[in-house]
Scaffold this motif. Structure first.
Motif, mmCIF file in Angstrom:
data_model
loop_
_atom_site.group_PDB
_atom_site.id
_atom_site.type_symbol
_atom_site.label_atom_id
_atom_site.label_comp_id
_atom_site.label_asym_id
_atom_site.label_seq_id
_atom_site.Cartn_x
_atom_site.Cartn_y
_atom_site.Cartn_z
ATOM 1 N N THR B 47 0.831 -1.202 0.000
ATOM 2 C CA THR B 47 0.000 0.000 0.000
ATOM 3 C C THR B 47 0.867 1.253 0.000
ATOM 4 O O THR B 47 0.595 2.212 -0.724
ATOM 5 C CB THR B 47 -0.937 -0.008 1.222
ATOM 6 O OG1 THR B 47 -1.778 -1.158 1.128
ATOM 7 C CG2 THR B 47 -1.794 1.228 1.277
ATOM 8 N N GLN B 86 -8.503 0.591 -1.032
ATOM 9 C CA GLN B 86 -8.771 -0.666 -0.339
ATOM 10 C C GLN B 86 -10.166 -0.620 0.307
ATOM 11 O O GLN B 86 -10.878 -1.596 0.319
ATOM 12 C CB GLN B 86 -7.688 -0.878 0.729
ATOM 13 C CG GLN B 86 -7.562 -2.298 1.211
ATOM 14 C CD GLN B 86 -6.206 -2.593 1.857
ATOM 15 O OE1 GLN B 86 -5.369 -1.722 2.025
ATOM 16 N NE2 GLN B 86 -5.988 -3.836 2.215
ATOM 17 N N ASP B 162 -5.801 -1.110 -4.963
ATOM 18 C CA ASP B 162 -5.278 -1.625 -3.700
ATOM 19 C C ASP B 162 -6.189 -2.723 -3.170
ATOM 20 O O ASP B 162 -7.234 -2.437 -2.597
ATOM 21 C CB ASP B 162 -5.155 -0.487 -2.689
ATOM 22 C CG ASP B 162 -4.346 -0.906 -1.467
ATOM 23 O OD1 ASP B 162 -3.946 -2.085 -1.393
ATOM 24 O OD2 ASP B 162 -4.120 -0.067 -0.596
ATOM 25 N N GLU B 163 -5.805 -3.954 -3.355
ATOM 26 C CA GLU B 163 -6.599 -5.118 -2.932
ATOM 27 C C GLU B 163 -8.086 -4.899 -3.177
ATOM 28 O O GLU B 163 -8.884 -4.983 -2.258
ATOM 29 C CB GLU B 163 -6.362 -5.420 -1.451
ATOM 30 C CG GLU B 163 -4.896 -5.586 -1.159
ATOM 31 C CD GLU B 163 -4.610 -6.451 0.052
ATOM 32 O OE1 GLU B 163 -5.449 -7.289 0.386
ATOM 33 O OE2 GLU B 163 -3.522 -6.296 0.622
HETATM 34 MG MG LIG Z 1 -2.370 -2.592 2.126
#
Ligand SMILES: [Mg+2]
Ligand SMILES: Nc1ncnc2c1ncn2[C@@H]1O[C@H](COP(=O)(O)OP(=O)(O)OP(=O)(O)O)[C@@H](O)[C@H]1O
Lengths: 274, 366
Positions: B47, B86, B162-163
């Protein structure tokens, strides 16, 4: 075991305590409207009869209106300034990793616990040293200090309740800090701003000590009431006025809480997401 | 890779949070139009690296170039990248349409033009009916798609994710993986995708950077990462691996001969040319590249004798653990159950393992 949990089960002593607490808190207050409709200039039982004459009399008194307007002007200005500061202070407290954040917050909240008389005297000394004449402006300065903790305490849960990556998303989508504030931060914390405006207005509106030290020749409403207490003849109409103020304050604070009611709920929801 | 085909170029970037080094001397080049993944376990700095690309964090040292431009002075709102967060970061006070149109304010488009663009996006993310919904009336998968549409409508050169699939259940996740990959091919945008799921990274990516403790361990295609990991960390992070100790006895014709403890003589072309005969090395083989037989295999020299230790039946495949003389750790073997299984093989039974040429990989660290 009963179906109720240990914490939730009814607790007789606690209920009695709560009832006594509410009675002690509010019964004295309820005497105000009660006697304001009483047909006698003496505040004592038994009640002698119903009248609205004190309200009518109040309505025809010029200085009451002047004092009311003074209080409204001070209250509006104070609430806007205190809320403006409060928004940015709360944002800074929640968002940025400030060294010594705990003591700083404690310091900002100090006016809540320090007796108003100390702040009043201190400001009076300062202002007279600087040669600033006392007026409604100096009252406003005092009121901003008193109201700031209320504004910040109202705004902090709003900022805690929203995800900072929303502001980053705005920057990421091409908006600079100014536009991000107006398009994202402001609308999200807006209910808190309204609540803070209403709350700080009512705090300023019935603040007495600061006004006592810092006002010049124009009295605010509480100052005016204080002045009238010397004349027993005027007392019933003071009761009438106090009753009106009580009702309006109650409504305003209630509206403020209602507007801001989801602040806590959002905070909780966000906690669960994590 | 030549400097010139890199669209994003991360050069010797370090990032310190106080005294904690989150990123250590990372250099990665990402090509235009590539589906590039950052893969690593939790806390390895994925991240942080992505946020530096977006401009939310500044490198402590080193430089990031995007399209040849150094980014150190460029604030997030001026970078040609967009990010899918995320947490999705959907604007809670706006409905779906206004969320998607958020970034269009500066484009000064007519209302009609803007509406058609939003409609196209809603179509693309398969939520045409949801334009008027509020953000809090959406499921996780729907939010994710809106976060994607909100970024894609601006036609960024690079999309940072991000994910994005982290919060979804397995089924939706697999469906979204396919959709993401198809989308990336249609729009032709460079994707930088963060994940800690190795399977996800392998299926989606053109190339992957495997990260650990703030460093990049290896940057390669999925096949190369799996077949030729450079070191033990990469090898064990992606898939399963059997490790052996060994010593190089000779190198000829791009082929190394290795004396492996427990297996005997092994040859392979999978080794680093810098290695010289006589050094101690680590050599590894994937469990599915070992072949298990009852009888001694004929016509191959690549074989060793062992003893069955344990077996686990998993339906389509079985895992076996075999003990070899001279090594304490049992060797894992994975085999497809082509024939009907006839109960578990008995323990301690002598068996043979064998392997094809070049099935072994010599790793950097000894
Ligand atoms: Mg992360
Ligand atoms: N703002 C910060 N201040 C201090 N330390 C930080 C900060 N942000 C990240 N870190 C630390 O840097 C390291 C890398 O964090 P990062 O968020 O990049 O990890 P990640 O690879 O994305 O992990 P995950 O898969 O859990 O999201 C972590 O050890 C984290 O604690």
């Amino acid at each position: 075991m009963s179906s109720q949990s240990y914490i939730r089960r009814p607790n007789r002593p606690l209920q009695v305590y709560a009832a006594i607490f509410l009675i002690v808190l509010y019964v004295p207050v309820l005497f105000l409207p009660l006697f304001s409709f009483n047909d006698s200039i003496y505040v004592k039982f038994p009640l002698t009869g119903f009248t609205t004459q004190w309200y009518v009399e109040l309505f025809h008194r010029e200085p009451v209106w002047a004092a009311l307007m003074n209080s409204v002007r001070v209250g509006v200005t104070t609430s806007i300034i205190a809320t403006g500061f409060g928004v940015f202070a709360a944002k800074a407290i929640i968002r940025y990793r400030i060294p010594g954040r705990g003591p700083l917050v404690g310091f900002i909240m100090l006016p809540l616990v320090v007796p108003g008389i100390i702040f009043g005297v201190a400001l009076l000394v300062l202002l007279s040293q600087l040669g600033v004449p006392l007026s409604l402006y100096t009252v406003t300065i005092g009121h901003v200090i008193v109201c700031l903790p209320f504004a910040i305490a109202t705004m902090i849960p709003r900022f805690e309740g929203f995800d900072p990556s929303v502001e980053e998303a705005s920057a990421d989508l091409g908006e600079n800090a100014w536009w991000t504030f107006w398009r994202v931060t402001f609308p999200i914390v807006f209910p808190g701003i309204l609540a803070s405006l209403l709350l700080t207005f009512t705090v300023s509106f019935d603040e007495f000590i600061m006004a006592f030290f810092l006002s010049g020749s124009d009295p605010t409403l509480p100052m005016y009431i204080w002045g009238q207490l010397r004349f027993p003849k005027e007392f019933p109409s003071i009761l009438a006025m106090a009753s009106i103020i009580l009702l309006v304050s109650f409504i305003v604070v209630f509206i403020g809480q209602w507007i801001n009611r989801d602040a806590q709920a959002t905070t909780l929801a966000n906690e669960e997401d994590k | 890779m030549k400097q010139s085909d890199a669209y994003i170029s991360i050069r010797n970037v370090n990032k310190l949070f106080g005294s904690f080094q989150a990123i250590s001397d990372v250099s990665i080049d990402i090509r235009q139009g590539e589906f590039f993944s950052l893969l690593g376990s939790s806390g390895c700095g994925k991240t942080t690296l992505l946020r530096m690309l977006a401009g939310f964090e500044m490198p402590t040292s080193g430089e990031i170039f995007i399209d040849g431009q150094p980014m150190s002075e460029v604030p997030p709102h001026r970078r040609p990248v967009n990010m899918v967060f995320q947490s999705y970061a959907i604007f809670p006070h706006l409905n779906v349409r206004d969320n998607i149109a958020y970034g269009l304010r500066k484009r000064k488009l007519s209302r009609a033009k803007r509406d058609t663009m939003v409609d196209e996006m809603l179509e693309l993310i398969k939520l045409p009916e949801y334009g008027d919904r509020k953000a809090n009336q959406l499921s996780g998968g729907q939010r994710q798609r809106i976060a994607l549409a909100r970024a894609l409508i601006l036609r960024p050169k690079v999309l940072l994710l991000d994910e994005p699939l982290g919060a979804l259940d397995k089924q939706l996740r697999e469906q979204m993986q396919l959709e993401l990959r198809a989308l990336q091919k249609t729009v032709g945008i460079t994707f930088v995708f963060v994940t800690h799921d190795q399977e996800e990274a392998l299926t989606l990516s053109d190339r992957i950077a495997v990260m650990a403790n703030g460093r990049e361990l290896q940057v390669d295609t999925p096949t190369r990462l799996y077949e030729r990991p450079v070191n033990r960390d990469v090898a064990s992070f992606i898939g399963n691996m059997n490790f052996f100790e060994g010593k190089i006895t000779g190198i000829s014709d791009h082929r190394a001969s290795v004396d492996v403890k427990g297996l005997g003589h092994v040859t392979t072309t999978n080794f680093d040319a810098k290695l010289k005969p006589g050094v101690d090395i680590c050599i590894a083989i994937r469990p599915e590249k070992l072949i298990l037989t009852e009888n001694e295999p004929r016509n191959t020299g690549n074989k060793a004798r062992g003893q069955m230790d344990k077996a686990a039946y998993l339906g389509e495949r079985s895992h076996y653990y075999v003990r070899l003389d001279g090594i304490s750790q049992p060797v894992a073997i994975s085999a497809q159950n082509r024939q009907r299984a006839e109960g578990a093989p008995e323990e301690k039974r002598p068996i043979w393992i064998s392997w094809e040429d070049d099935a072994f990989v010599v790793l950097e660290d000894g």
